[in-house]
Design a protein around this motif. Structure first.
Motif, PDB file in Angstrom:
ATOM      1  N   LEU A  39       0.832  -1.204   0.000  1.00  6.78           N
ATOM      2  CA  LEU A  39       0.000   0.000   0.000  1.00  6.78           C
ATOM      3  C   LEU A  39       0.867   1.255   0.000  1.00  6.78           C
ATOM      4  O   LEU A  39       0.595   2.218  -0.743  1.00  6.78           O
ATOM      5  N   ALA A  40       1.929   1.268   0.810  1.00  2.78           N
ATOM      6  CA  ALA A  40       2.806   2.432   0.869  1.00  2.78           C
ATOM      7  C   ALA A  40       3.510   2.665  -0.460  1.00  2.78           C
ATOM      8  O   ALA A  40       3.649   3.803  -0.920  1.00  2.78           O
ATOM      9  N   TRP A  41       3.967   1.577  -1.092  1.00  2.00           N
ATOM     10  CA  TRP A  41       4.606   1.700  -2.415  1.00  2.00           C
ATOM     11  C   TRP A  41       3.642   2.307  -3.431  1.00  2.00           C
ATOM     12  O   TRP A  41       3.997   3.216  -4.172  1.00  2.00           O
ATOM     13  N   TRP A  42       2.419   1.793  -3.451  1.00  2.00           N
ATOM     14  CA  TRP A  42       1.418   2.291  -4.396  1.00  2.00           C
ATOM     15  C   TRP A  42       1.105   3.764  -4.159  1.00  2.00           C
ATOM     16  O   TRP A  42       1.043   4.562  -5.106  1.00  2.00           O
ATOM     17  N   LEU A  43       0.931   4.164  -2.899  1.00  2.49           N
ATOM     18  CA  LEU A  43       0.617   5.554  -2.572  1.00  2.49           C
ATOM     19  C   LEU A  43       1.766   6.482  -2.966  1.00  2.49           C
ATOM     20  O   LEU A  43       1.542   7.556  -3.540  1.00  2.49           O
ATOM     21  N   ALA A  44       2.995   6.065  -2.626  1.00  7.00           N
ATOM     22  CA  ALA A  44       4.140   6.929  -2.932  1.00  7.00           C
ATOM     23  C   ALA A  44       4.365   7.047  -4.442  1.00  7.00           C
ATOM     24  O   ALA A  44       4.712   8.121  -4.948  1.00  7.00           O
ATOM     25  N   HIS A  50       6.524   9.355  -7.153  1.00  8.95           N
ATOM     26  CA  HIS A  50       7.925   8.968  -7.021  1.00  8.95           C
ATOM     27  C   HIS A  50       8.155   7.651  -7.770  1.00  8.95           C
ATOM     28  O   HIS A  50       7.491   6.656  -7.481  1.00  8.95           O
ATOM     29  N   PRO A  51       9.091   7.620  -8.706  1.00  9.21           N
ATOM     30  CA  PRO A  51       9.263   6.410  -9.525  1.00  9.21           C
ATOM     31  C   PRO A  51       9.768   5.200  -8.759  1.00  9.21           C
ATOM     32  O   PRO A  51       9.404   4.070  -9.075  1.00  9.21           O
ATOM     33  N   GLN A  52      10.627   5.400  -7.773  1.00  6.51           N
ATOM     34  CA  GLN A  52      11.187   4.282  -7.004  1.00  6.51           C
ATOM     35  C   GLN A  52      11.093   4.599  -5.502  1.00  6.51           C
ATOM     36  O   GLN A  52      12.094   4.928  -4.864  1.00  6.51           O
ATOM     37  N   PRO A  53       9.908   4.511  -4.920  1.00  8.84           N
ATOM     38  CA  PRO A  53       9.721   4.899  -3.507  1.00  8.84           C
ATOM     39  C   PRO A  53      10.193   3.812  -2.528  1.00  8.84           C
ATOM     40  O   PRO A  53       9.405   3.227  -1.769  1.00  8.84           O
ATOM     41  N   PHE A  54      11.484   3.543  -2.546  1.00  8.41           N
ATOM     42  CA  PHE A  54      12.073   2.450  -1.765  1.00  8.41           C
ATOM     43  C   PHE A  54      11.757   2.556  -0.283  1.00  8.41           C
ATOM     44  O   PHE A  54      11.431   1.562   0.375  1.00  8.41           O
ATOM     45  N   PHE A  55      11.849   3.764   0.281  1.00 16.08           N
ATOM     46  CA  PHE A  55      11.741   3.908   1.733  1.00 16.08           C
ATOM     47  C   PHE A  55      10.312   3.822   2.256  1.00 16.08           C
ATOM     48  O   PHE A  55      10.108   3.642   3.454  1.00 16.08           O
ATOM     49  N   ALA A  56       9.327   3.933   1.390  1.00 18.61           N
ATOM     50  CA  ALA A  56       7.939   3.813   1.858  1.00 18.61           C
ATOM     51  C   ALA A  56       7.641   2.394   2.336  1.00 18.61           C
ATOM     52  O   ALA A  56       7.233   2.197   3.492  1.00 18.61           O
ATOM     53  N   PHE A 145      14.853  15.010  -1.438  1.00 14.97           N
ATOM     54  CA  PHE A 145      13.906  14.914  -0.321  1.00 14.97           C
ATOM     55  C   PHE A 145      12.693  14.032  -0.619  1.00 14.97           C
ATOM     56  O   PHE A 145      11.802  13.899   0.225  1.00 14.97           O
ATOM     57  N   SER A 146      12.642  13.445  -1.801  1.00 18.69           N
ATOM     58  CA  SER A 146      11.525  12.542  -2.085  1.00 18.69           C
ATOM     59  C   SER A 146      11.592  11.313  -1.187  1.00 18.69           C
ATOM     60  O   SER A 146      10.558  10.761  -0.798  1.00 18.69           O
TER      61      SER A 146
END
Length: 363
Positions: A39-44, A50-56, A145-146
């Motif tokens: 869910l966090a990956w999809w939202l980010a 963000h193309p690669q939201p690794f930290f979410a 900062f993304s």
């Protein structure tokens, strides 16, 4: 094949069962963390672009991978720790670039800031780890900062899922307290059996079993603490608040009860080993207490406080107040522990200490 050899042959199967049980116990937590990560990956990616939201998703898995005990407080700590580390790393890399000396400075700054903010060891380590990852994984110039926003988003998802967690963490303490009460009854029965049969090996086994209740108490405390946190802030679990408070209030007297039971089990072993006689009336009192505790377990399993068994407990306590002439030291200590356990169990049913003692002493 001897009995001991048969027991050894069963150990691999017992080990497999324990592993399967462990997976079952953690299954909800694993699925929640996995769902939260997705869910966090999809939202980010889709909401923030963000193309690669690794930290979410990483933030979600790190925080929701905790045990249930003190879960929300520790989740909050980790969210802050991850966010501080990512922010410091992003800011420093944006200003000074990435390299060996930057890595050392960023890790120092992140852990120092976390410590200054009053962080515990877990939060401080997470801040340092996340800052190092940020420094070594350089983002594109247009993504400054993304990664911090991804970490914050992941933290929000984790906290939300922790608050609306399935009902299991809230109702688990009731199951734990029932299991503990059943274990107390079983240990007491085994104590009298070991004395009557003069079985030293059985006495040693029951002492080990009695000592195992310490881990059960610790698990009960953790579960009740997590249930209190979830029930206090989650409207979905508001109906469980009264039950969780009652269970929490019973933990301390139950802790004292199992401590007294361990003393009783230890004196059982001494009596068997050195051949001290324990009068049969004393053993009958222990057996009666075991039966009443098992009845208390059934009451607790139905969500009741166990008030219905108070009168039975009082009768056992008063019976334990009558000594036998010439009883040995171990016998008298066993009798005394029964009396103390009765007081503890009366407190489990909601009585204050002074009232419980007065009921047991009254004739």
């Amino acid at each position: 094949m001897s009995i001991r050899a048969e027991m050894r042959s069963l150990r691999p199967r017992a080990g497999l069962r324990s592993r399967v049980r462990r997976v079952q116990e953690r299954g909800v937590r694993i699925l929640t963390a996995a769902f939260g990560a997705a869910l966090a990956w999809w939202l980010a990616r889709d909401l923030l672009g963000h193309p690669q939201p690794f930290f979410a998703p990483v933030t979600v898995v790190v925080t929701l991978g905790l045990s249930y005990g003190q879960r929300l407080r520790r989740v909050s700590e980790l969210v802050v720790g991850v966010a501080v580390g990512v922010l410091v790393g992003d800011l420093f890399v944006y200003l000074f670039g990435s390299g060996v000396w930057q890595l050392a400075v960023v890790a120092t700054l992140a852990m120092t800031i976390a410590t200054f903010l009053g962080a515990g060891l877990l939060l401080t380590i997470q801040a340092g780890v996340q800052s190092i990852i940020i420094t070594t994984l350089v983002a594109a110039p247009d993504q400054a900062f993304s990664r911090w926003l991804d970490a914050v988003l992941g933290g929000v998802v984790a906290l939300t899922l922790a608050m609306i967690a399935p009902v299991a963490p809230v109702t688990r303490p009731r199951r734990d307290i029932v299991d503990l009460a059943e274990e107390i009854g079983a240990v007491l029965h085994e104590c009298t059996s070991a004395v009557r049969e003069r079985d030293v090996e059985a006495a040693d086994d029951v002492l080990r079993r009695a000592r195992g209740t310490e881990a059960m108490i610790a698990s009960l405390r953790d579960g009740a603490g997590a249930a209190n946190e979830i029930a206090a802030i989650s409207p979905l679990h508001a109906r469980h608040r009264a039950e969780v408070r009652l269970i929490s209030s019973a933990i301390n007297p139950l802790d004292r009860c199992v401590r007294n039971m361990r003393v009783l089990a230890r004196r059982t072993g001494v009596a068997v080993r050195v051949g001290e006689a324990v009068p049969e009336p004393y053993l009958r009192v222990v057996d009666r207490l075991a039966v009443v505790v098992e009845e208390l377990a059934r009451e607790l399993d139905q969500g009741r406080l166990g008030i219905e068994v108070r009168e039975q407990l009082v009768r056992v306590g008063r019976a334990a107040g009558r000594g036998e002439p010439g009883a040995t030291l171990s016998a008298e200590l066993i009798r005394a522990q029964v009396r103390s356990m009765v007081v503890d169990l009366l407190m489990v049913t909601g009585l204050e200490y002074a009232d419980a003692v007065a009921l047991v002493r009254a004739e």
